[in-house]
Structures are given as structure tokens and as C-alpha cells.
Design a protein around this motif. Sequence first.
Motif, PDB file in Angstrom:
ATOM      1  N   TYR A 187      -6.113  -0.972 -11.222  1.00 26.87           N
ATOM      2  CA  TYR A 187      -6.548  -1.729 -10.012  1.00 26.87           C
ATOM      3  C   TYR A 187      -7.327  -3.192 -10.772  1.00 26.87           C
ATOM      4  N   ALA A 212      -8.424  -0.038  -3.368  1.00 28.35           N
ATOM      5  CA  ALA A 212      -9.101   0.420  -4.809  1.00 28.35           C
ATOM      6  C   ALA A 212      -9.292   1.947  -4.703  1.00 28.35           C
ATOM      7  N   ASP A 232     -12.304  -4.197  -1.010  1.00 26.26           N
ATOM      8  CA  ASP A 232     -11.382  -3.639  -2.069  1.00 26.26           C
ATOM      9  C   ASP A 232     -10.203  -2.483  -1.235  1.00 26.26           C
ATOM     10  N   GLU A 253       0.868  -1.222   0.107  1.00 26.94           N
ATOM     11  CA  GLU A 253       0.076  -0.034  -0.023  1.00 26.94           C
ATOM     12  C   GLU A 253       0.950   1.299  -0.028  1.00 26.94           C
ATOM     13  N   GLN A 265      -9.688  -6.307 -10.803  1.00 37.17           N
ATOM     14  CA  GLN A 265     -10.704  -6.449  -9.903  1.00 37.17           C
ATOM     15  C   GLN A 265     -11.160  -7.990 -10.839  1.00 37.17           C
ATOM     16  N   THR A 298       2.154   1.935  -3.362  1.00 36.38           N
ATOM     17  CA  THR A 298       0.989   2.285  -4.250  1.00 36.38           C
ATOM     18  C   THR A 298       0.988   3.802  -4.049  1.00 36.38           C
ATOM     19  N   GLY A 301      -2.143  -3.082  -9.453  1.00 37.19           N
ATOM     20  CA  GLY A 301      -2.400  -3.349  -8.056  1.00 37.19           C
ATOM     21  C   GLY A 301      -3.415  -4.617  -7.924  1.00 37.19           C
ATOM     22  N   TYR A 302      -3.206  -5.548  -7.183  1.00 36.22           N
ATOM     23  CA  TYR A 302      -4.194  -6.678  -7.063  1.00 36.22           C
ATOM     24  C   TYR A 302      -4.284  -7.150  -5.550  1.00 36.22           C
ATOM     25  N   TYR A 303      -5.349  -7.116  -5.094  1.00 34.02           N
ATOM     26  CA  TYR A 303      -5.676  -7.721  -3.501  1.00 34.02           C
ATOM     27  C   TYR A 303      -6.642  -8.883  -3.472  1.00 34.02           C
ATOM     28  N   TYR A 337      -6.307   3.840  -6.247  1.00 35.77           N
ATOM     29  CA  TYR A 337      -6.492   4.010  -7.924  1.00 35.77           C
ATOM     30  C   TYR A 337      -7.752   4.850  -8.477  1.00 35.77           C
TER      31      TYR A 337
END
Length: 545
Positions: free
Chosen positions: A166, A130, A127, A43, A168, A46, A120-122, A133
Motif C-alpha cells: 500500500y 490501508a 486510508d 477495493e 503512502q 484488493t 494499492g494507492y488511494y 494491506y
Amino acid sequence: MRLDELTIGSFKNLRDLRINFDEESPYTVLVGENGTGKSNLLEALTYIFRNLDLGLDAPFDFLLKYSCRDSELEIRGVSGNPVVYRRRPMGNKTYERLTKRQFMAEDERGPLYRPAFVFGYYSGPGDRLASLYSKHQEQFYNWIIRPPERRDRQISDPNILRRLFYAQDLHGQFALIAFFMESEGDAAEDRRFLQEHLSIDGLDSVLFALKQPPWQRPKSGGDDRFWGAQGEVQAFLDRLHGKALLPMRLPRRMPTGFGKLRSVENLYLYLPGTTDLESVYREYGDQYRFFTALESTHLSGLLAEVRTRVRISAASGGGAVTYRDLSDGEQQLLLVLGLLKFTARSESLFLLDEPDTHLNPAWSTQYLEFLNRFIPDPRSCHIVMASHDPLVFSSLHRSQVQIMECGDDGVVRAEPPSQDPRGMGIQAILASDLFRLPSGGLDSPTVRDLDKQRRLGQAADLAPEQEHELDRVNRRLRERGFWKSARDPIYQLFREKFVPRWLESEASPDDRSEQLTVDEVHRREAIADDIAAEIAAELAAERAE
């Protein structure tokens, strides 16, 4: 784009954290107990690159060094103040100060001193990342929904408006569709990959379910078929509509929040087979632009759902299944690989938070090879990912791993492991400082029996009751496949020397936790090194006699 070094003054639980990245590798894999700050580190990165790309002040105190294209950058930030940029040509020793205008410069290839894209990927619930972004996504959205005559500038690739992207869940379906829109060159290899690893032979059909959007119809008109849609999304839907089999409008009750439902007009565009969809694809010319067009339906708020059916190979049972029928691991793999394949470009940074949570062991051991296959340019990209899967580490060198640990003083530190995970094997990885499990992941009852066997076996004189207890322990261990002695005489010699010294320094089984401390791991390794040196010297002396 390769990260080199990061120092964070204070961000969440990260205080005075310094981490060195391996610039020679496209991977940095983070490991550590829950709560040690792996997600916070992703994070923080980011936040930094978000503010750099938007030209904003520093979000917190930091010092970041990285390479991009032909330059080495040093970026220093003090919370709430303008960032200081310095660069030097690759290989030079002297940095020069850059103005903000110079740092933000771009050419036909993209930014000169910033990543071309940050992804980014979580994988967790919600989110978490999220919102970081959203500003870039808003810039992209405001461009694609406008008709060409209302745009303030012409852009050949609108994705440059969202240098931060980001991922999803829905992107997995878009990726699956895009995978089958080409059959030549690399695309043929991609299809073979899907067949080999996911048993997917091809697309069967795609249904786009559109819904009346939440936004108001634009005053300037727009396409009545799509509730006034304009711009890129209108152009894509117009092409889909022209190829769809009997487009159909139906009311559908949909949730509006707090358990309430309301009737919303839906438009269904069904494309059986791939021929018609491929004709739409040819309007875009490549998978990158086609993926962007697919995504525009989601960002515009027009897409209720997409139902993709795929053909399964005969060896796996045959027939057709929907994307949602695929396992969580298959969906997760498609999402991440599709992200690399259809959106990334050279000089990209990928921040992946546990992208391997649903993978089977065979895929876990190959996961980095899968990523490497789909990275657009491994020489200029960097993947930073957090993982708890020991199998993912099995092919890594120590320089590619960072162990995050929180000390007794509450300070989080990041250090490489003491040994290369590559070649260690799963049990050794679990017992190493990566995971610090005392017996390589053995269950607690077996660990307790082994403790008893070692302690009783080293005693000089056993009382009758202790001998009976040792017999019972040995019998239980034999039933589980454990043997008191090893066939290898050198290993047996090592074991006989190691056990007494380790027992002298080790806490009793009743006092010991399920996980070794860092100091215990280092102490065990030091004892092993000393004994190995002793045995080597003894064997050398025997040969010399």
C-alpha cells in the motif's frame, strides 16, 4: 499478469456486476459519476487478491479470470467458502482443477498462478484501503525487525512477504532519494525525466529525524543508539549514523493523541550532499533494495520525519527547496512513479484510485505515457485506475475504458464507451458518453444562449420581440467568439439538418439537467449517424450528375 473478466455477486453497491478487461493492454481506466462504485471495484479486487494470497475463504461471491505467466486462471468464490481454482496453459481450451497447495506454488521467479505484487494507492482523505494491506505489512515488519539468527527462514528479498503493498505519502520522499542514487543506464534517463518535467537537478541534503519508538525495548538487546532496534532497520540506521554529520539527540514535544504532547527523545542524522548517502546506497547494490531499507525506518516506528532538499534548475529559479515545498501534483507524480520504479516487478497488478487528482493539463495528457515509462514490464503488468480527468482519456482506445453507471434500478453496470476517446479532443470527450456534458463543458449561460439561438433560428416566423431577442443572443455569442454560421459548408449543412431533429427529441432547457442521460447520448449519436449518411448520399448523387 492481466485481468480478463470479473463478476461480483454482491459487494457494497456492486451487485451482479460483470466487467471485461482488455487483456491486450496494460491499462484499464474507470470513469463514472461519484458514487457509481469505481473505488468499490478497486477495493473488491484488493479483497479478492488479498484472500487468494493469504489462502483465505472467498470474501464474497465472485468469478475472476486472469492470465499470469504462462497460464490462464479461473477463480470462483462463494462467500465464506474455500475458493475453487482452475487453470489452463496459455492458448489451451480445457481447464484443470488446482488444489490450494498447487495454486500457492512459487519458484525462483515468484508465484506461478498469482500476481507477484498487488499495489494499492488511494488519493482521497484517510486510508480507505490501508487495512486490507495490514496483514502483509505485518508479515514483512516481523521479518525486518528480527536479527538474522532469530528468523525462521532466510529470504533474499523480504518483499515477498508482502505481495500486497500500500502506497503512502512518505514513499514519495523515499522515491525521490532513490532516484538520485544511480547515474548510469536507466537511472540517467530517470534523472533527465526529473529535470525535464519537475525541474529537479539533484539532491541537496537529507535529514532523518528519528524518534523513540512506541514499542518496548527487546529483551535480547539490540542497538542502544536506536532504542534497541534490531534486524534490517538496525543495519540501515547503523550505516546512516556512520555517515551522518554530527548526529544529535534532542528532546522534542510530540503529539500523543487528543491534543496532548509529551517529550520524546529524537535523534537527528544529517547527510549534506549525496556522497555519503551514495556510500550507504552501495551497501545495497540497487535502488530496489535501498528503497526497502529506507522504508524500514518508517515501518519500524522509528522515523519521525525525513526532510529532503532538492536543487532546482536555473531555468525554474534555481536554489534548493524541500520535498514539502514541491506542489501537490509533483509529490503525487513522484509517489506513483517511484512506486512503479522501485518496488514493482513483472507480473504485477496496480490498483490506483484517482492518482491524477493534482496534475496540470500537460501532465494529464501524458500521464499514461509516464506510467508506461516506469512500469517494469508493460507486457506482464496491469494498471486499473479510476479517474475523473477527461485529459487522461485522450490517448485511450475504447477497449481500455470502462464507464460505470448506476441505472434507475440501482444496479451498477460497466461498459466501454461507444467510440474511441483517442483523437476526439477535449470538448468531444466531455460531450461523449464518458462525461455526457451537453455542450462539451460550456458554461451554463452560454449553453442557454445557444439553446435560444437554435430554437429561435429554426422558427419559421418570428414576432418582433423574438427577433430582438435573437439579435441580443447573437450579439452575446459573437462577443464570446461564437458565430451563427460555420465556414465549412458541409458542417453547416449537417447543422441545419441536425438541429431540428434534435430539438424535436430534446427536453426543454428548463426541464433538462446539466448532464445528458445515457439514452440521450445514444439518441443524439443515432441522429448524427442518420444525417451523415443522408449528406454523404446527397453529395455522391451531386457528383454523379
